[in-house]
Design an enzyme around this catalytic site. Structure first.
Site, mmCIF file in Angstrom:
data_model
loop_
_atom_site.group_PDB
_atom_site.id
_atom_site.type_symbol
_atom_site.label_atom_id
_atom_site.label_comp_id
_atom_site.label_asym_id
_atom_site.label_seq_id
_atom_site.Cartn_x
_atom_site.Cartn_y
_atom_site.Cartn_z
ATOM 1 N N CYS A 1 0.667 -1.138 0.019
ATOM 2 C CA CYS A 1 -0.030 0.063 -0.083
ATOM 3 C C CYS A 1 0.854 1.304 -0.117
ATOM 4 O O CYS A 1 2.044 1.459 0.356
ATOM 5 C CB CYS A 1 -0.948 -0.118 1.033
ATOM 6 S SG CYS A 1 -0.130 -0.651 2.805
ATOM 7 N N LYS B 1 3.674 -9.064 2.247
ATOM 8 C CA LYS B 1 2.903 -9.364 0.862
ATOM 9 C C LYS B 1 3.612 -8.028 -0.114
ATOM 10 O O LYS B 1 3.385 -6.990 0.160
ATOM 11 C CB LYS B 1 1.341 -9.004 1.246
ATOM 12 C CG LYS B 1 0.749 -9.167 -0.285
ATOM 13 C CD LYS B 1 -0.998 -9.657 0.102
ATOM 14 C CE LYS B 1 -1.389 -9.874 -1.427
ATOM 15 N NZ LYS B 1 -2.795 -10.038 -1.193
ATOM 16 N N GLY C 1 -2.078 -15.196 -7.242
ATOM 17 C CA GLY C 1 -2.014 -14.645 -8.396
ATOM 18 C C GLY C 1 -2.844 -15.572 -9.427
ATOM 19 O O GLY C 1 -2.079 -16.415 -10.061
#
Lengths: 283, 312
Positions: free
Chosen positions: B127, B162, B240
């Site tokens: 983020c 992550k 993914g």
């Protein structure tokens, strides 16, 4: 073959108490044109799907058809449930890739419908007469209210709006359930807000409006919201939003609501799709 | 019967299949038995209230979807008092995914979320860092190592970093996370993407750009897992576009110790349990005794490729 009744562990899938929502593998019974805009899909569906209540929806996995290759599921509220024949029905307008793919379904095709999902319409036992107002494809969402009200001995006045008479949906469903149907259209000018408001005011004066139910038109929703607030009449509105999961996990389908003068976000799939009319905001 | 269990650092998982953060919630228990999953991974949350991004938050594309949710969050107290108990009705290890815009918030949150009921912390360093002009922590090796070092000092819980795939050299970021003290890597978050509606000329997402997920990105992330697994000694969790057991096996072969399933759950809420069942059948049919034996088992060392020196 039926499983022996002494089977101590029935398969998990058939325990609706444990898994109330399922990927229902349905079979297409019919998928015909109602008119040049709308289609009517009838699916033979397994038991979990038949527990659907008025205003709830299914999240439909539309198989790719030609150039229409929808990736995500499409949420669609149920138009009718026929428990005697084990069918759920949808009324839809072909607009994008999802509904184009649905239009290509043929009788006998398999169709995966996740559900039933969401919070549907509720009837307060104190209500004797309700007013249902919808437009366009929103009329499909409101249709199950006809039967729900009839089952509960509640009188219904349905004000059904459309561009022209051939696009008026659910007239028969409401009439057959014993409701009074008032149709208004753009083609004869009767769908104008002033006229609809006058009809609603007459129903209130006749004590036939203990609650309002609406879907399919922002303009009608705002009109009803204003009248409901002024007269202290409760109401419910069914809303749409683009969704990914349909189960409350992804937070894609939020909408803004006003609760105690504060704007809050709610998930249409999980807290809705039916919401309190007082809290709904213009879209 | 194949032994499906895998070990991610100190955590023993009954199988290698778990949800990707943000694609999962206790509500899924309406459809599947969550006790069958390898682990439970919460949606990322922040210390304070966050509203999230404008709608539309989702758009579909060929073999994938874009999302831009914006990490709406009800804050730490809600997480500890409501979210954690809702998950603790289920048995698999609980992984709390945390997010923050500043290093200070990240460190405080890691400390505060280190309660008994939480078994591991996934750190969403993908983020944006508002102290670094909005660039994600995991877009730079030095920022990644610094934040992981500080987080490492803040909690005794296993820390999973992550990573974002929006980088030029993912292996360098992986090494930095390991150097900072990560116990495992989750590779990867979504690929930054954009689609435009050619009827309206408008971006399809309310916040213009979003993260691409689904089968469309799988080969890209398999490559990144392969590169990361070769670069570090800690476990890599692949994430993914996994929809089937074969996809999961592909990730294990590339070097993943476990996998996260996200977008597939949106299409089929039963996807994770179906993958677990199919993985067991596949291993049995193939004679694989332990699913852990597949980890990094790609045969890339005996390639018998033709070599051409020049075109004549």
């Amino acid at each position: 073959m039926l499983a022996p009744i002494t089977d101590p562990r029935p398969p998990e899938r058939v325990r609706p108490d444990r898994f109330p929502v399922a990927e229902n593998l349905c079979t297409v019974v019919t998928n015909g044109l109602v008119n040049d805009r709308y289609r009517h899909l009838v699916l033979a569906a397994p038991v979990p799907a038949l527990d659907v209540r008025a205003g709830q929806f299914f999240h439909l996995l539309c198989p790719a058809a030609g150039s229409a290759q929808p990736f995500l599921r499409r949420p669609m509220s149920v138009y009718r449930v026929d428990r005697a024949n084990g069918c759920i029905e949808f009324l839809y307008k072909v607009i994008g890739a999802g509904t184009q793919a649905m239009a290509a379904l043929r009788p006998g095709d398999s169709f995966n419908a996740l559900g039933p999902l969401g919070v549907g319409f509720t009837l307060d036992p104190a209500w004797r007469n309700i007013v249902v107002i919808g437009r366009g494809v929103g009329l499909a969402t409101l249709a199950p209210l006809a039967e729900l009200a009839a089952e509960n001995g509640v009188g219904v006045t349905a004000i059904l709006s459309a561009a022209s008479p051939e696009y008026l949906m659910s007239v028969d469903l409401f009439a057959q359930a014993g409701g009074e149907v008032i149709t208004v259209t753009d083609s004869d000018g009767s769908s104008a807000p002033d006229n609809v408001e006058a009809i609603v005011e007459r129903l209130i004066a006749a004590r036939r409006a203990d609650a309002f139910f609406t879907c399919g038109s922002n303009r009608l929703m705002l009109l009803l919201k204003r009248i409901a607030a002024a007269r202290g009449i409760p109401g419910q509105v069914a809303l749409e939003q683009q969704m990914a999961c349909g189960l409350g996990m992804c937070f894609c389908c939020v909408r803004a609501f006003e609760v105690d003068s504060e704007v809050v976000a709610r998930r249409v799939c999980n807290e809705g799709p039916v919401f309190d009319l007082r809290e709904a905001l213009s879209w | 019967m194949v032994d499906l269990s895998v070990r991610v650092g100190a955590l023993e998982l009954q199988n290698p299949v778990m949800p990707a953060s943000g694609t999962f919630a206790p509500e899924l228990a309406q459809v599947v038995d969550l006790d069958r999953l390898g682990a439970l991974v919460t949606k990322s949350f922040t210390r304070d209230f966050r509203a999230g991004n404008p709608t539309p938050r989702v758009a579909e594309t060929d073999s994938g979807m874009l999302n831009s949710i914006g990490i709406p969050s009800k804050g730490l107290d809600h997480f500890l008092n409501e979210t954690v108990p809702a998950y603790r009705r289920f048995r698999p290890p609980l992984v709390a995914s945390i997010s923050a815009n500043t290093a200070e918030d990240f460190v405080a949150l890691a400390r505060e979320v280190s309660v008994r009921a939480v078994d591991a912390i996934e750190v969403n360093i993908s983020c944006p860092n508002i102290e670094a002009d909005g660039k994600a922590f995991a877009m730079h090796a030095d920022m990644t190592e610094r934040i992981m070092t500080r987080l490492r000092a803040a909690t005794p819980k296993p820390l999973w970093a992550k990573l974002t795939p929006n980088v030029g050299d993912i292996a360098e970021i992986a090494r930095a996370a390991e150097a900072g003290g990560a116990d495992a890597l989750v590779v990867a978050n979504t690929l930054l993407a954009m689609t435009i509606d050619t009827d309206s000329f408008r971006p399809t997402l309310g916040s213009i750009m979003g993260g691409l997920s689904g089968p469309a990105i799988r080969p890209v992330i398999v490559r990144m897992v392969y590169q990361c697994a070769r670069a570090v000694g800690i476990p890599v969790i692949g994430c993914g576009g996994i929809s089937t057991a074969r996809d999961a096996v592909e990730y294990l072969l590339a070097g993943a110790t476990a996998v996260q399933v996200g977008t597939a759950t949106f299409l089929h809420p039963t996807a994770m349990t179906a993958i677990i069942d199919e993985l067991a059948r596949w291993c049995d049919a193939r004679g694989v005794a332990r699913v852990a034996d597949l980890v990094g088992a790609v045969r890339d060392d005996d390639l018998s490729a033709d070599r051409y020196e020049a075109v004549r």
